[in-house]
Design a protein around this motif. Structure first.
Motif, PDB file in Angstrom:
ATOM      1  N   SER A  62      37.288  33.377  44.502  1.00  0.00           N
ATOM      2  CA  SER A  62      37.094  34.498  43.590  1.00  0.00           C
ATOM      3  C   SER A  62      35.599  34.762  43.375  1.00  0.00           C
ATOM      4  CB  SER A  62      37.838  34.172  42.285  1.00  0.00           C
ATOM      5  OG  SER A  62      37.453  34.990  41.235  1.00  0.00           O
TER       6      SER A  62
ATOM      7  N   ASP B 252      40.433  36.901  53.187  1.00  0.00           N
ATOM      8  CA  ASP B 252      41.198  36.666  54.412  1.00  0.00           C
ATOM      9  C   ASP B 252      40.291  36.408  55.612  1.00  0.00           C
ATOM     10  OD1 ASP B 252      43.323  37.106  52.853  1.00  0.00           O
ATOM     11  OD2 ASP B 252      43.906  39.028  53.724  1.00  0.00           O
TER      12      ASP B 252
ATOM     13  N   ARG C  39      54.842  36.589  51.760  1.00  0.00           N
ATOM     14  CA  ARG C  39      53.868  37.598  51.327  1.00  0.00           C
ATOM     15  C   ARG C  39      54.388  39.008  51.601  1.00  0.00           C
ATOM     16  NH1 ARG C  39      50.720  33.802  53.902  1.00  0.00           N
ATOM     17  NH2 ARG C  39      50.244  35.147  55.678  1.00  0.00           N
TER      18      ARG C  39
ATOM     19  N   LEU D 155      43.466  43.041  44.285  1.00  0.00           N
ATOM     20  CA  LEU D 155      42.632  42.132  43.514  1.00  0.00           C
ATOM     21  C   LEU D 155      42.697  42.541  42.037  1.00  0.00           C
ATOM     22  CD1 LEU D 155      40.499  39.791  43.745  1.00  0.00           C
ATOM     23  CD2 LEU D 155      38.757  41.565  43.908  1.00  0.00           C
TER      24      LEU D 155
ATOM     25  N   TYR E 182      39.173  29.483  42.303  1.00  0.00           N
ATOM     26  CA  TYR E 182      38.019  29.917  41.484  1.00  0.00           C
ATOM     27  C   TYR E 182      36.864  30.273  42.410  1.00  0.00           C
ATOM     28  CZ  TYR E 182      40.077  26.918  37.721  1.00  0.00           C
ATOM     29  OH  TYR E 182      40.894  26.299  36.824  1.00  0.00           O
TER      30      TYR E 182
ATOM     31  N   ALA F  59      50.753  40.893  44.568  1.00  0.00           N
ATOM     32  CA  ALA F  59      51.428  42.077  45.098  1.00  0.00           C
ATOM     33  C   ALA F  59      51.551  43.142  44.015  1.00  0.00           C
ATOM     34  CB  ALA F  59      52.801  41.698  45.641  1.00  0.00           C
ATOM     35  N   ASP F  60      51.717  42.723  42.764  1.00  0.00           N
ATOM     36  CA  ASP F  60      51.759  43.685  41.660  1.00  0.00           C
ATOM     37  C   ASP F  60      51.297  43.001  40.366  1.00  0.00           C
ATOM     38  OD1 ASP F  60      53.867  42.095  40.870  1.00  0.00           O
ATOM     39  OD2 ASP F  60      55.423  43.590  41.275  1.00  0.00           O
TER      40      ASP F  60
ATOM     41  N   ASP G  98      49.134  30.323  36.255  1.00  0.00           N
ATOM     42  CA  ASP G  98      49.019  29.068  37.006  1.00  0.00           C
ATOM     43  C   ASP G  98      47.565  28.670  37.248  1.00  0.00           C
ATOM     44  OD1 ASP G  98      51.713  28.941  37.150  1.00  0.00           O
ATOM     45  OD2 ASP G  98      51.882  29.617  39.230  1.00  0.00           O
ATOM     46  N   LEU G  99      46.708  29.674  37.428  1.00  0.00           N
ATOM     47  CA  LEU G  99      45.333  29.371  37.827  1.00  0.00           C
ATOM     48  C   LEU G  99      44.415  29.103  36.632  1.00  0.00           C
ATOM     49  CD1 LEU G  99      43.400  29.027  40.140  1.00  0.00           C
ATOM     50  CD2 LEU G  99      43.005  31.494  40.152  1.00  0.00           C
ATOM     51  N   TYR G 100      44.574  29.885  35.577  1.00  0.00           N
ATOM     52  CA  TYR G 100      43.570  29.817  34.505  1.00  0.00           C
ATOM     53  C   TYR G 100      44.057  29.178  33.205  1.00  0.00           C
ATOM     54  CZ  TYR G 100      40.713  32.683  37.554  1.00  0.00           C
ATOM     55  OH  TYR G 100      39.971  33.143  38.618  1.00  0.00           O
TER      56      TYR G 100
ATOM     57  N   GLU H  86      52.817  42.170  37.634  1.00  0.00           N
ATOM     58  CA  GLU H  86      53.657  41.086  37.105  1.00  0.00           C
ATOM     59  C   GLU H  86      53.325  39.761  37.796  1.00  0.00           C
ATOM     60  OE1 GLU H  86      58.379  40.124  37.044  1.00  0.00           O
ATOM     61  OE2 GLU H  86      57.805  42.225  37.279  1.00  0.00           O
ATOM     62  N   MET H  87      53.171  39.826  39.108  1.00  0.00           N
ATOM     63  CA  MET H  87      52.814  38.628  39.859  1.00  0.00           C
ATOM     64  C   MET H  87      51.387  38.177  39.530  1.00  0.00           C
ATOM     65  SD  MET H  87      52.378  38.162  43.905  1.00  0.00           S
ATOM     66  CE  MET H  87      53.709  37.428  44.757  1.00  0.00           C
TER      67      MET H  87
ATOM     68  N   GLU I  76      46.570  43.017  51.971  1.00  0.00           N
ATOM     69  CA  GLU I  76      47.393  44.104  51.444  1.00  0.00           C
ATOM     70  C   GLU I  76      47.718  43.866  49.969  1.00  0.00           C
ATOM     71  OE1 GLU I  76      50.632  41.706  53.717  1.00  0.00           O
ATOM     72  OE2 GLU I  76      48.465  41.836  53.678  1.00  0.00           O
ATOM     73  N   TRP I  77      47.379  42.679  49.459  1.00  0.00           N
ATOM     74  CA  TRP I  77      47.553  42.419  48.035  1.00  0.00           C
ATOM     75  C   TRP I  77      46.354  42.933  47.251  1.00  0.00           C
ATOM     76  CZ3 TRP I  77      50.075  36.962  46.960  1.00  0.00           C
ATOM     77  CH2 TRP I  77      51.340  36.950  47.571  1.00  0.00           C
TER      78      TRP I  77
ATOM     79  N   ARG J  44      34.000  25.425  35.146  1.00  0.00           N
ATOM     80  CA  ARG J  44      35.452  25.182  35.052  1.00  0.00           C
ATOM     81  C   ARG J  44      35.857  23.969  35.873  1.00  0.00           C
ATOM     82  NH1 ARG J  44      38.338  29.519  32.986  1.00  0.00           N
ATOM     83  NH2 ARG J  44      40.229  28.416  33.567  1.00  0.00           N
TER      84      ARG J  44
ATOM     85  N   ALA K  55      57.465  44.592  45.387  1.00  0.00           N
ATOM     86  CA  ALA K  55      56.577  45.338  44.479  1.00  0.00           C
ATOM     87  C   ALA K  55      56.701  46.841  44.733  1.00  0.00           C
ATOM     88  CB  ALA K  55      55.134  44.869  44.661  1.00  0.00           C
TER      89      ALA K  55
ATOM     90  N   MET L 207      46.891  38.765  53.283  1.00  0.00           N
ATOM     91  CA  MET L 207      46.733  38.876  51.832  1.00  0.00           C
ATOM     92  C   MET L 207      45.909  40.108  51.459  1.00  0.00           C
ATOM     93  SD  MET L 207      46.082  35.622  49.362  1.00  0.00           S
ATOM     94  CE  MET L 207      45.881  34.400  50.644  1.00  0.00           C
TER      95      MET L 207
ATOM     96  N   ALA M 260      57.073  39.881  49.090  1.00  0.00           N
ATOM     97  CA  ALA M 260      56.511  40.173  47.764  1.00  0.00           C
ATOM     98  C   ALA M 260      56.006  41.612  47.707  1.00  0.00           C
ATOM     99  CB  ALA M 260      55.383  39.194  47.441  1.00  0.00           C
TER     100      ALA M 260
ATOM    101  N   HIS N  35      44.620  37.448  43.420  1.00  0.00           N
ATOM    102  CA  HIS N  35      45.274  38.404  44.304  1.00  0.00           C
ATOM    103  C   HIS N  35      46.759  38.404  43.975  1.00  0.00           C
ATOM    104  CE1 HIS N  35      42.182  39.022  47.590  1.00  0.00           C
ATOM    105  NE2 HIS N  35      41.611  38.101  46.830  1.00  0.00           N
TER     106      HIS N  35
ATOM    107  N   SER O  99      39.392  36.199  38.846  1.00  0.00           N
ATOM    108  CA  SER O  99      40.277  37.176  39.456  1.00  0.00           C
ATOM    109  C   SER O  99      41.387  36.482  40.238  1.00  0.00           C
ATOM    110  CB  SER O  99      39.478  38.106  40.374  1.00  0.00           C
ATOM    111  OG  SER O  99      38.850  37.353  41.389  1.00  0.00           O
TER     112      SER O  99
END
Lengths: 93, 330
Positions: free
Chosen positions: B100, B110, B313, A6, B97, A28-29, A39-41, A31-32, A3-4, B169, B320, A1, B316, A26, A24
């Motif tokens: 993060s 990772d 992954r 932040l 969360y 790939a771009d 989904d998270l927030y 849009e993602m 390579e993704w 949260r 991108a 991950m 993706a 993670h 925050s």
């Protein structure tokens, strides 16, 4: 991950309010990142609009700059409405 | 507690007079309840301890999805299945969360996940117990999430800003978890067959002591507590939180019409608290060492998930990159 990228996430909670930093993700771009932030927030109607910004693109003040940056406003009491004393007859102003 | 036994690297606590100017200013901020933010100066051990504590907390949320995942395809009704999936999705969210918040301290997500998968990082001992019947989904929500709430509510006031905000949260979402769990049990006790009522009692019998162990060893056995409390990354002792949990849970237990497997449990009028029997700490330390009933299975499931998802992954990233090139060419 690793390579993704932040991304920092900002959410507008209701129409008329500013976007606010919430955390925050993670991705790939960008849009993602928006999809992941959705989904998270915003699982419980927390938002009507999302911004994502690559964390590396944010320029922030450093903690040792705090005094030179923010002290100059401390002694300018005349910038506040409460500094000006008016007679009661004026009423609410 | 979701983070049990967090090493602080402190041999002897320093007084304000013994600290250098930076550390003294830092401790005075904490004493004045001013939040520490990512770019502020902080002692190395504060940073390292927080990374350990927050990553442990995050790992617990992530591994905590597995005992519940066992029941998604076995939930008795569509309603219960949807509720369970929503709860599991929340646990994933809580883990994220927290990862993060941890990353704001300079830790790499990772790397920390790799420590979990190689057995070098801990997660809460509770998730190494199996979930054997449907009532376990109720008991996990009620007892395990209940214990987590008791632990997490004070952490909303923890000294590190990003951790505190993540906890706020998380706490907002946890009460749904506990209520849905308790409602499952209440429904089984009020409308269930004798066999279903027996399942509820069986689930409580198995999960009661492990839930009490979630708060970690007793204060006398917690050498890191004093430093963590001075830093306000821990706000109450393990024993205080455990007592609070028992006191609030027993009336709920009585309403269910169930019992806990502790012959010594009784109300102590003089103390204004419930007395309870001795916890079997050998079991706790064995589970923490990796020898609980499900430790191996949990870590294997996590490792497989990461490995089996590698191609997603990679795809993706490839997608991108392709889009970026197309945009540049256009």
């Amino acid at each position: 991950m690793s390579e993704w990228t932040l991304f920092e996430v900002f959410i507008r909670s209701k129409h008329g309010l500013n976007h606010k930093h919430v955390g925050s993700v993670h991705a790939a771009d960008a849009e993602m990142a928006i999809e992941n932030a959705r989904d998270l927030y915003t699982r419980r109607n927390e938002g009507v609009s999302i911004w994502v910004v690559p964390s590396a693109s944010i320029t922030a003040t450093a903690s040792d700059e705090k005094e030179p940056l923010f002290d100059p406003s401390e002694d300018k009491v005349y910038r506040h409405a409460s500094f000006y004393e008016l007679p009661d007859e004026v009423g609410h102003m | 507690m979701y983070a049990q036994q967090v090493e602080t690297g402190t041999k002897a606590m320093k007084s304000l007079a013994e600290m250098g100017p930076e550390e003294r200013a830092f401790q005075e901020k904490i004493d004045a309840e001013i939040k520490i933010e990512p770019k502020n100066w902080m002692p190395d051990n504060y940073r390292k301890t927080l990374i350990r504590q927050i990553s442990q907390h995050a790992h617990s949320e992530i591994v905590g999805m597995l005992p519940e995942g066992n029941w998604v395809t076995r939930a008795p009704t569509l309603k219960r299945k949807l509720q369970l999936m929503a709860k599991i999705q929340d646990e994933a969210g809580h883990g994220l969360y927290l990862y993060s918040a941890m990353e704001t301290l300079g830790a790499d997500r990772d790397e920390e996940i790799e420590k979990l998968h190689s057995g070098r990082a801990k997660y809460s001992s509770i998730f190494n117990y199996p979930t054997l019947n449907w009532a376990d989904m109720g008991a996990v929500g009620w007892l395990v999430d209940g214990a987590a709430i008791v632990n997490q509510v004070p952490l909303q006031r923890t000294s590190y800003g990003p951790y505190s905000r993540a906890m706020i949260r998380v706490c907002k979402e946890e009460s749904f978890h506990q209520r849905q769990g308790y409602e499952i049990l209440l429904h089984m006790m009020r409308h269930g067959t004798q066999a279903q009522k027996d399942m509820v009692q069986d689930a409580i019998n198995r999960l009661w002591w492990p839930s009490l162990m979630m708060f970690g060893p007793s204060d006398a056995e917690s050498p890191n507590s004093a430093q963590s409390m001075a830093w306000k990354i821990k706000r109450h002792t393990n024993d205080e939180l455990r007592q609070r949990f028992i006191d609030q849970t027993i009336p709920q237990l009585e309403l269910l019409g169930c019992t806990v497997p502790d012959p010594d449990l009784k109300w102590n009028e003089e103390r204004g608290h419930y007395d309870f029997g001795e916890i079997q700490w050998e079991e706790f330390y064995e589970v923490l060492k990796g020898n609980g009933p499900c430790n191996r299975e949990r870590l294997e499931t996590r490792r497989n998930a990461i490995q089996d998802g590698a191609w997603v992954r990679e795809a993706a990233v490839a997608h991108a990159n392709k889009k970026q090139k197309q945009q540049a060419a256009a």
